[in-house]
Write a protein that holds these residues in place. Sequence first.
Motif, PDB file in Angstrom:
ATOM      1  N   ASN A  37      -1.084  -7.882  22.978  1.00  0.00           N
ATOM      2  CA  ASN A  37      -2.022  -8.990  22.802  1.00  0.00           C
ATOM      3  C   ASN A  37      -3.468  -8.552  22.576  1.00  0.00           C
ATOM      4  O   ASN A  37      -4.247  -9.285  21.960  1.00  0.00           O
ATOM      5  N   ASN A  38      -3.826  -7.384  23.082  1.00  0.00           N
ATOM      6  CA  ASN A  38      -5.226  -6.954  22.987  1.00  0.00           C
ATOM      7  C   ASN A  38      -5.540  -6.148  21.727  1.00  0.00           C
ATOM      8  O   ASN A  38      -6.671  -5.701  21.536  1.00  0.00           O
ATOM      9  N   LEU A  39      -4.539  -5.947  20.880  1.00  0.00           N
ATOM     10  CA  LEU A  39      -4.762  -5.193  19.647  1.00  0.00           C
ATOM     11  C   LEU A  39      -5.291  -6.094  18.535  1.00  0.00           C
ATOM     12  O   LEU A  39      -4.758  -7.179  18.285  1.00  0.00           O
ATOM     13  N   LYS A  40      -6.346  -5.618  17.877  1.00  0.00           N
ATOM     14  CA  LYS A  40      -6.886  -6.325  16.711  1.00  0.00           C
ATOM     15  C   LYS A  40      -6.465  -5.560  15.464  1.00  0.00           C
ATOM     16  O   LYS A  40      -6.778  -4.367  15.315  1.00  0.00           O
ATOM     17  N   VAL A  41      -5.767  -6.242  14.577  1.00  0.00           N
ATOM     18  CA  VAL A  41      -5.136  -5.583  13.432  1.00  0.00           C
ATOM     19  C   VAL A  41      -5.497  -6.296  12.128  1.00  0.00           C
ATOM     20  O   VAL A  41      -5.519  -7.525  12.060  1.00  0.00           O
ATOM     21  N   VAL A  42      -5.765  -5.501  11.100  1.00  0.00           N
ATOM     22  CA  VAL A  42      -5.884  -6.013   9.731  1.00  0.00           C
ATOM     23  C   VAL A  42      -4.627  -5.585   8.982  1.00  0.00           C
ATOM     24  O   VAL A  42      -4.255  -4.404   8.993  1.00  0.00           O
ATOM     25  N   LEU A  43      -3.963  -6.535   8.352  1.00  0.00           N
ATOM     26  CA  LEU A  43      -2.716  -6.263   7.633  1.00  0.00           C
ATOM     27  C   LEU A  43      -2.881  -6.607   6.158  1.00  0.00           C
ATOM     28  O   LEU A  43      -3.295  -7.709   5.809  1.00  0.00           O
ATOM     29  N   ASP A  44      -2.554  -5.651   5.278  1.00  0.00           N
ATOM     30  CA  ASP A  44      -2.579  -5.862   3.827  1.00  0.00           C
ATOM     31  C   ASP A  44      -1.147  -5.752   3.305  1.00  0.00           C
ATOM     32  O   ASP A  44      -0.540  -4.684   3.351  1.00  0.00           O
ATOM     33  N   CYS A  45      -0.614  -6.857   2.812  1.00  0.00           N
ATOM     34  CA  CYS A  45       0.787  -6.922   2.367  1.00  0.00           C
ATOM     35  C   CYS A  45       0.965  -6.612   0.880  1.00  0.00           C
ATOM     36  O   CYS A  45       2.078  -6.717   0.357  1.00  0.00           O
ATOM     37  N   ALA A  46      -0.107  -6.254   0.181  1.00  0.00           N
ATOM     38  CA  ALA A  46      -0.052  -5.855  -1.234  1.00  0.00           C
ATOM     39  C   ALA A  46       0.460  -6.964  -2.139  1.00  0.00           C
ATOM     40  O   ALA A  46       0.898  -6.694  -3.257  1.00  0.00           O
ATOM     41  N   ASN A  47       0.408  -8.210  -1.666  1.00  0.00           N
ATOM     42  CA  ASN A  47       0.955  -9.335  -2.431  1.00  0.00           C
ATOM     43  C   ASN A  47       2.390  -9.055  -2.864  1.00  0.00           C
ATOM     44  O   ASN A  47       2.827  -9.431  -3.952  1.00  0.00           O
ATOM     45  N   GLY A  48       3.102  -8.371  -1.969  1.00  0.00           N
ATOM     46  CA  GLY A  48       4.451  -7.930  -2.301  1.00  0.00           C
ATOM     47  C   GLY A  48       5.503  -8.512  -1.386  1.00  0.00           C
ATOM     48  O   GLY A  48       5.335  -9.578  -0.783  1.00  0.00           O
ATOM     49  N   ALA A  49       6.601  -7.781  -1.255  1.00  0.00           N
ATOM     50  CA  ALA A  49       7.795  -8.272  -0.579  1.00  0.00           C
ATOM     51  C   ALA A  49       7.585  -8.575   0.902  1.00  0.00           C
ATOM     52  O   ALA A  49       8.351  -9.336   1.489  1.00  0.00           O
ATOM     53  N   SER A  50       6.549  -7.993   1.518  1.00  0.00           N
ATOM     54  CA  SER A  50       6.309  -8.188   2.958  1.00  0.00           C
ATOM     55  C   SER A  50       5.386  -9.360   3.259  1.00  0.00           C
ATOM     56  O   SER A  50       5.076  -9.610   4.425  1.00  0.00           O
ATOM     57  N   TYR A  51       4.955 -10.082   2.229  1.00  0.00           N
ATOM     58  CA  TYR A  51       3.857 -11.035   2.379  1.00  0.00           C
ATOM     59  C   TYR A  51       4.106 -12.108   3.440  1.00  0.00           C
ATOM     60  O   TYR A  51       3.185 -12.601   4.088  1.00  0.00           O
ATOM     61  N   LYS A  52       5.367 -12.468   3.638  1.00  0.00           N
ATOM     62  CA  LYS A  52       5.680 -13.518   4.604  1.00  0.00           C
ATOM     63  C   LYS A  52       6.165 -12.965   5.940  1.00  0.00           C
ATOM     64  O   LYS A  52       5.686 -13.346   7.001  1.00  0.00           O
ATOM     65  N   VAL A  53       7.089 -12.021   5.882  1.00  0.00           N
ATOM     66  CA  VAL A  53       7.739 -11.555   7.111  1.00  0.00           C
ATOM     67  C   VAL A  53       6.823 -10.681   7.970  1.00  0.00           C
ATOM     68  O   VAL A  53       6.841 -10.787   9.205  1.00  0.00           O
ATOM     69  N   ALA A  54       6.005  -9.830   7.358  1.00  0.00           N
ATOM     70  CA  ALA A  54       5.168  -8.916   8.151  1.00  0.00           C
ATOM     71  C   ALA A  54       4.150  -9.660   9.015  1.00  0.00           C
ATOM     72  O   ALA A  54       4.039  -9.376  10.224  1.00  0.00           O
ATOM     73  N   ASP A  88       3.038  -1.244   0.767  1.00  0.00           N
ATOM     74  CA  ASP A  88       3.125  -1.256  -0.697  1.00  0.00           C
ATOM     75  C   ASP A  88       3.979  -2.432  -1.144  1.00  0.00           C
ATOM     76  O   ASP A  88       4.456  -3.224  -0.320  1.00  0.00           O
ATOM     77  N   GLY A  89       4.188  -2.555  -2.446  1.00  0.00           N
ATOM     78  CA  GLY A  89       4.828  -3.739  -3.022  1.00  0.00           C
ATOM     79  C   GLY A  89       6.212  -4.045  -2.507  1.00  0.00           C
ATOM     80  O   GLY A  89       6.587  -5.214  -2.400  1.00  0.00           O
ATOM     81  N   ASP A  90       6.988  -3.020  -2.180  1.00  0.00           N
ATOM     82  CA  ASP A  90       8.338  -3.289  -1.670  1.00  0.00           C
ATOM     83  C   ASP A  90       8.485  -2.948  -0.196  1.00  0.00           C
ATOM     84  O   ASP A  90       9.590  -2.953   0.340  1.00  0.00           O
ATOM     85  N   GLY A  91       7.370  -2.652   0.473  1.00  0.00           N
ATOM     86  CA  GLY A  91       7.363  -2.558   1.934  1.00  0.00           C
ATOM     87  C   GLY A  91       8.014  -1.340   2.540  1.00  0.00           C
ATOM     88  O   GLY A  91       8.285  -1.321   3.738  1.00  0.00           O
ATOM     89  N   ASP A  92       8.234  -0.285   1.741  1.00  0.00           N
ATOM     90  CA  ASP A  92       8.875   0.902   2.329  1.00  0.00           C
ATOM     91  C   ASP A  92       7.890   2.019   2.648  1.00  0.00           C
ATOM     92  O   ASP A  92       8.286   3.081   3.132  1.00  0.00           O
ATOM     93  N   ARG A  93       6.624   1.801   2.360  1.00  0.00           N
ATOM     94  CA  ARG A  93       5.624   2.811   2.734  1.00  0.00           C
ATOM     95  C   ARG A  93       4.421   2.130   3.389  1.00  0.00           C
ATOM     96  O   ARG A  93       4.163   0.944   3.171  1.00  0.00           O
ATOM     97  N   VAL A  94       3.695   2.902   4.193  1.00  0.00           N
ATOM     98  CA  VAL A  94       2.555   2.359   4.916  1.00  0.00           C
ATOM     99  C   VAL A  94       1.426   3.375   4.939  1.00  0.00           C
ATOM    100  O   VAL A  94       1.648   4.579   5.080  1.00  0.00           O
ATOM    101  N   ILE A  95       0.218   2.875   4.760  1.00  0.00           N
ATOM    102  CA  ILE A  95      -0.996   3.664   4.946  1.00  0.00           C
ATOM    103  C   ILE A  95      -1.780   3.007   6.080  1.00  0.00           C
ATOM    104  O   ILE A  95      -1.896   1.780   6.141  1.00  0.00           O
ATOM    105  N   VAL A  96      -2.321   3.834   6.974  1.00  0.00           N
ATOM    106  CA  VAL A  96      -2.997   3.322   8.164  1.00  0.00           C
ATOM    107  C   VAL A  96      -4.486   3.661   8.103  1.00  0.00           C
ATOM    108  O   VAL A  96      -4.881   4.709   7.592  1.00  0.00           O
ATOM    109  N   ILE A  97      -5.306   2.755   8.630  1.00  0.00           N
ATOM    110  CA  ILE A  97      -6.765   2.910   8.657  1.00  0.00           C
ATOM    111  C   ILE A  97      -7.227   2.930  10.109  1.00  0.00           C
ATOM    112  O   ILE A  97      -6.780   2.099  10.917  1.00  0.00           O
TER     113      ILE A  97
END
Length: 450
Positions: free
Chosen positions: A174-191, A242-251
Amino acid sequence: MRLFGTDGIRGEVGKYPLTVENILKLAKASSLVLKKKNSISRVVINKDTRLSNYMFEPALASGFISMGINVVLVGPLPTPALTILSKSLRADFSVMITASHNPYTDNGLKFFSSNGIKITPEEERKIEDNFFNYDFDKFKIKQANYGKAIRLKDAIGRYSEALKRSADKDLDYNNLKVVLDCANGASYKVAPEVLFEMGIDLITTGDKPNGTNINFKCGSLFPQKASKLVSKRKSDIGICLDGDGDRVIVIDEKGSVITGEELIYIITNHYLKNKKLKKGSTVVTNEIANYGLDIALKKKGIKLKRVKVGDKFILQEIQKNKYLFGGEPSGHFIFKDDILIGDGMTTAIKILSILLIEGKKLSELRKGIDLFEVLEINQRIDKEKFFQNEQSIYRKLNLLLKNQKLFFNIRPSGTEPLLRVNLQYLRRNIKLTDLKKIENKIRNTISNAC
């Protein structure tokens, strides 16, 4: 002639082989190879958010139906969703329609076995042989034996439940603040839904696909927008898929991108502390990973095994030798005991858990690894000329580079008409003016040959 590259079939929409007619034919060709005897004859089709999928999804479905195979449509969902859906639906095989991190003008196909694992090179060759040589006009089937198609309504729920199993039930997110970028791809709803249900304080971007904005100045290839949001909002972490949700880059919390190698280092450190790894263990990466990782892991008593570029090679090495995990600089990560294979969000949730358990900022956790400088040269080629002159090109480039004070790797792209040359060096060992001369010689050598 090859259709398959390092990660399935990929190309520009409307050009060979990515036309509706060829997609239909590929469905038929793959059916002859991947359909199992005495099975219920079922294939699962998934997709990302590209505009061309309105053409390719029905073309694939039509091809399979004409071969007597029932079709279950589940998209848009991330590619790794097929890991669980293929098994739970008892499918003979499954297909993902995607060009991964490429722009919407490209598309492609990834084929998976009934276990949700990418098909073998031998199966790829058989599909190609059928595509080029089989006379489908001679394939006879009674009309009563045609397949049917349904759309699975709870596909997103099945996948999201599998994702949430990656979270640690003993941790409070609950205390984590997160920015999520779904790449307008396959993860846009579920993530976003999964992170929200975990209780995370969330801001989401790249979650409004329109068919043409997938991977456009967003997601894992373009983390700049998410980086600014992390800094502005003082978030703990940014997650870029990324577009199909199989890779992630973290900031990290300062807005700096964490490289794939740094993530491998962070995860390895955490696993050592918590005795999931012990000294002498092996972690897997690919042949172009930064050599700074080798040095950092060696200091920790960890061995690094390098394989060809491609997450399927990471998976093969992990399964063959029962290694705990591996990853690529691009953001593909595979963990031996995961339900979802090579899933970007699964990796992201693991990193969130590490943040809470360690009680440290990402900028602190990344300390201890010093990366080499990298020059990535991507030279466009004529593929036919390249394959004709391949050995000569490699010989000339090896002669040019072998006495330089740098590491190098040469490989053709499996998805684009490019020859990639990866150079890694320490600044103290080479002058930038000399490096530029080397780059020019590399480009000239390649362009003169192909």
